[in-house]
Design a protein around this motif. Structure first.
Motif, mmCIF file in Angstrom:
data_model
loop_
_atom_site.group_PDB
_atom_site.id
_atom_site.type_symbol
_atom_site.label_atom_id
_atom_site.label_comp_id
_atom_site.label_asym_id
_atom_site.label_seq_id
_atom_site.Cartn_x
_atom_site.Cartn_y
_atom_site.Cartn_z
ATOM 1 N N ARG A 161 0.870 -1.192 0.000
ATOM 2 C CA ARG A 161 0.000 0.000 0.000
ATOM 3 C C ARG A 161 0.899 1.232 0.000
ATOM 4 N NH1 ARG A 161 -1.997 -3.451 4.032
ATOM 5 N NH2 ARG A 161 -4.040 -4.392 3.560
ATOM 6 N N THR A 162 1.007 1.867 -1.143
ATOM 7 C CA THR A 162 1.925 3.008 -1.276
ATOM 8 C C THR A 162 1.483 4.187 -0.423
ATOM 9 O OG1 THR A 162 0.689 3.723 -3.241
ATOM 10 C CG2 THR A 162 2.641 2.330 -3.588
ATOM 11 N N ASN A 163 0.179 4.417 -0.307
ATOM 12 C CA ASN A 163 -0.291 5.551 0.493
ATOM 13 C C ASN A 163 -0.010 5.333 1.976
ATOM 14 O OD1 ASN A 163 -2.097 3.432 0.577
ATOM 15 N ND2 ASN A 163 -3.922 4.728 0.729
ATOM 16 N N LEU A 165 2.458 3.420 3.210
ATOM 17 C CA LEU A 165 3.905 3.547 3.384
ATOM 18 C C LEU A 165 4.344 5.002 3.355
ATOM 19 C CD1 LEU A 165 5.266 0.582 1.197
ATOM 20 C CD2 LEU A 165 5.261 0.769 3.685
ATOM 21 N N LYS A 166 3.696 5.803 2.515
ATOM 22 C CA LYS A 166 4.038 7.222 2.453
ATOM 23 C C LYS A 166 3.706 7.912 3.770
ATOM 24 C CE LYS A 166 1.194 10.028 0.723
ATOM 25 N NZ LYS A 166 0.243 10.740 -0.164
ATOM 26 N N ASP A 167 2.535 7.651 4.304
ATOM 27 C CA ASP A 167 2.164 8.243 5.598
ATOM 28 C C ASP A 167 3.086 7.746 6.714
ATOM 29 O OD1 ASP A 167 0.097 9.507 4.300
ATOM 30 O OD2 ASP A 167 -1.390 7.970 4.820
ATOM 31 N N ILE A 169 6.274 6.846 6.411
ATOM 32 C CA ILE A 169 7.583 7.495 6.284
ATOM 33 C C ILE A 169 7.515 8.949 6.720
ATOM 34 C CG2 ILE A 169 9.346 8.203 4.620
ATOM 35 C CD1 ILE A 169 8.719 5.657 3.055
ATOM 36 N N VAL A 170 6.436 9.638 6.353
ATOM 37 C CA VAL A 170 6.290 11.046 6.751
ATOM 38 C C VAL A 170 6.195 11.177 8.269
ATOM 39 C CG1 VAL A 170 4.764 13.062 6.627
ATOM 40 C CG2 VAL A 170 5.277 11.762 4.557
ATOM 41 N N SER A 254 1.163 -2.190 7.687
ATOM 42 C CA SER A 254 1.076 -1.658 6.313
ATOM 43 C C SER A 254 1.139 -2.771 5.274
ATOM 44 C CB SER A 254 2.195 -0.650 6.074
ATOM 45 O OG SER A 254 3.465 -1.281 6.148
#
Length: 257
Positions: A161-163, A165-167, A169-170, A254
């Motif tokens: 799930r890229t979204n 993983l992005k959240d 990392i942020v 995730s």
């Protein structure tokens, strides 16, 4: 223990995930550890996992489908190990900020274990964190994290799930800087006070070379302050290890189906 042709693909997937994790994880993935030792650790952990987790039948189509499964398992192991490893770079960032405030930022050295340039204070904090990691048996927690990942994220069922993983990392980067600033805060406040005093003295006695005097004062005061802050190192370790445990949990969620 017996190996069968039917379970060979599953065994290879387990080995791929654990090997990628060992190569990227802290303490186990450092360059100072020989490749043979890393391979032996990966094989040993794979055997333990094969005993603990019953094998399942993998479903894929052709060589391309099998390659996708391998890439997914390698990604799970690398992301899990890399996020754990990034937690240990917090002390390196804190050490760089401390040395910049104390006037020791030019005293950089190459750390062969992490392949980065580190400052004196950052190197001291990093070795202390490694020592606490071993003394408190936290490296067992890292091993348990990769073994438990097979229960939360079964082989062949990982979902990227890229979204999410992005959240993740942020949010981690925000905590990364917050924890580093909290570690540096006593030194930063003390150096700020010294700068204010030197600025007042510069106005009161312009004939004095405050630039040359200030560098020596900052170094001496900084070393004394580091000696005083030794008693806060267990608290710093708790911050890092707590963040690492939260990151491990978030990464598993995730990828979980």
């Amino acid at each position: 223990m017996s190996f069968t042709i039917e379970n060979l693909e599953y065994d290879l997937m387990v080995l791929v995930r654990i090997s990628s994790f060992v190569m990227a994880a802290p303490f186990f993935g450092y360059r100072s550890i020989p490749i043979r030792i890393k391979a032996a650790i990966s094989v040993l952990l794979s055997i333990v996992v094969l005993y603990a987790v019953p094998p399942t039948v993998l479903s894929y189509e052709g060589v391309f489908g099998f390659s996708v499964l391998i890439m997914k398992e390698a990604l799970v192991g690398v992301v899990l190990g890399l996020m754990c490893n990034l937690c240990f770079y917090i002390v390196s960032l804190a050490g760089q900020i401390m040395d910049m405030e104390m006037g020791l930022s030019m005293a950089n050295m190459y750390d062969p274990t992490t392949n980065i340039q580190v400052t004196v204070t950052g190197n001291i904090y990093n070795y202390y964190l490694m020592l606490v990691l071993v003394v408190t048996n936290t490296h067992y927690y890292i091993i348990r994290a990769i073994t438990d990942s097979f229960r939360y994220v079964p082989i062949g069922e990982a979902i990227i799930r890229t979204n999410v993983l992005k959240d993740l990392i942020v949010g981690f980067m925000a905590n990364y800087f917050i924890i580093a600033i909290r570690i540096v805060l006593p030194v930063f406040c003390c150096m700020l006070l010294i700068n204010v005093i030197l600025g007042v003295l510069t106005k009161a006695a312009p004939q004095m070379n405050m630039f040359a005097v200030g560098i020596q004062i900052k170094v001496i005061v900084g070393i004394i302050l580091l000696i005083i802050l030794v008693q806060t190192l267990p608290t710093v370790s708790d911050f890092i290890f707590q963040e690492m445990k939260e990151v491990i949990t978030d990464v598993m969620h995730s990828f979980s189906p």
